[in-house]
Design an enzyme around this catalytic site. Structure first.
Site: not given
Length: 424
Positions: A11, A182, A200
């Site tokens: 988004t 979050g 990573k």
């Protein structure tokens, strides 16, 4: 172009494309047109305006459309992401992805598909979010030799450890706070057990040492065993505990180690000041010296920023009829096992309060060729403890020493063992 995924990152990619359409067209030399967005559910409410005619659940049909020349993948995971990316690349399209798990597990097949199809594979957003890190390793330092990469590449674990350090919270309480805000998923396993950081680290090591590395080759330890007592003890000694990703070339240059584990670093070290969910990575090269990259390592907008940077690069390449850098594996160096890695350790031992304890402990360290840098005796009676910091030794020697200590009748318990980094 096509977008796979319209979640937190997707988004934000669409939002930035809309808001910066004019600037992006000027930087590329042609406008960007969104041909379609692949989603799991068509009726779901989204935080960005997307025309219903652009949405589809048929991702495979979207990535193989003739009018699509660039595919952005932000769905994550191994499948169907791998099949979709390979299909796009094999069809001559360029791909921008943030999928560290896939790159660390099977980057070779993606590069091969890009090579055969003639497109680009860019993935800046896969490590450290918005921080420009991979392109400097891949391109800016291509004329140098990277000696070591040392950094904090997972924001969730850094937030948890930072809260434990600054507030004295337990691991459980700090994790719950991270989930509430979050910063941590409902299932935080990938973060707190080090899987995310290991993927990573594999990508960083591959770029730094021009060799193919998978996540399975990365030594991995998480932070779930770190206690408030460990953090407080480190604090008393002038250290802070961080989950570090470390890639280091051997002294003879024939191999390198890749590891992810918690470690104590001095509070004077720049990484010690990396707070909350931020990331920071040190790169040490022979000619360039020490470089530090710092910023937001996760989040929708920061990650989308890195995605769009790659999008501009691949779009320019397509207009110019060129390709960006291919996979560089010419060095083909071996990844040496953790046992051969040279590290330092901080060891806390609960010991019997009687004469000769230090001598017997020191004798055991010497037996395994592990020299002691400092030792401190604390407490009396049942609270008697030895706190030891070693000089550098192989991890195998340190592990053998710890096993021997557990068998000594004068050692009631090995209270904690923590590697030490950043002060040599």
């Amino acid at each position: 172009m096509a977008l796979l995924g319209c979640g937190v990152v997707g988004t934000q990619v669409i939002r930035l494309m809309h808001e910066q359409a004019g600037d992006l067209a000027a930087r590329i030399g042609a406008p960007l047109e969104l041909a379609g967005v692949a989603v799991r559910r068509l009726g779901r409410k989204r935080d960005v305006a997307v025309g219903p005619e652009l949405l589809t659940t048929d991702a495979e049909a979207l990535v193989t459309r003739a009018d699509v020349d660039i595919v952005i993948e932000v769905i994550g995971g191994i499948e169907p992401a791998r099949s979709l990316i390979v299909a796009a690349l094999s069809g001559g399209k360029s791909v921008v992805t943030a999928n560290k798990a896939l790159l660390a597990e099977d980057g070779a097949s993606l590069y091969e598909a890009a090579r055969q199809g003639g497109g680009d594979l860019y993935f800046e957003a896969s490590v450290a979010g918005a921080i420009p890190l991979l392109r400097p390793l891949r391109e800016s330092l291509a004329g140098d030799h990277v000696k070591r990469v040392l950094g904090i590449v997972n924001g969730t674990t850094n937030y948890i450890l930072d809260k434990m350090d600054t507030t004295g919270a337990s691991f459980t309480d700090a994790l719950e706070e991270a989930q509430t805000l979050g910063y941590a998923e409902a299932d935080p396993t990938a973060d707190v057990e080090g899987f995310d950081a290991a993927a990573k680290a594999a990508i960083l090591a591959g770029l730094a040492y021009h060799s193919r590395v998978t996540a399975a080759e990365v030594h991995r330890e998480g932070i779930t065993e770190i206690t408030a007592t460990d953090v407080a003890s480190a604090k008393d000694m002038g250290y802070v505990i961080k989950l570090l990703a470390i890639c280091a070339r051997s002294e003879d240059g024939r191999s390198f180690g890749v590891r992810v584990h918690p470690a104590m670093i001095p509070r004077s070290h720049p990484l010690a000041g990396v707070r909350e969910a931020y990331n920071a990575v040190f790169v040490e090269a022979e000619s360039a010296g020490q470089l530090m990259f710092y910023g937001k390592g996760a989040g929708g907008a920061p990650t989308a920023s890195a995605v769009l940077g790659d999008l501009v690069a691949v779009a320019r390449n397509r207009l110019a009829g060129t390709r960006g850098p291919d996979e560089s594996t010419y060095a083909d160096l071996a990844v040496h096992p953790m046992g051969e890695t040279v590290t330092r350790c901080h060891v806390a031992l609960d010991v019997a309060d009687k004469p000769g304890v230090l001598a017997r402990v020191a004798e055991l360290f010497a037996k395994h060729d592990v020299s002691i840098q400092t030792v401190r005796q604390e407490g009396r009676g049942d609270d008697a403890q030895l706190v030891i910091v070693t000089h550098r030794a192989t991890d195998a020697a340190l592990s053998a020493t710890m096993e021997g200590l557990r068998e000594l009748d004068i050692v009631r318990a090995v209270a904690s063992v923590m590697r030490v980094e950043g002060d040599d």
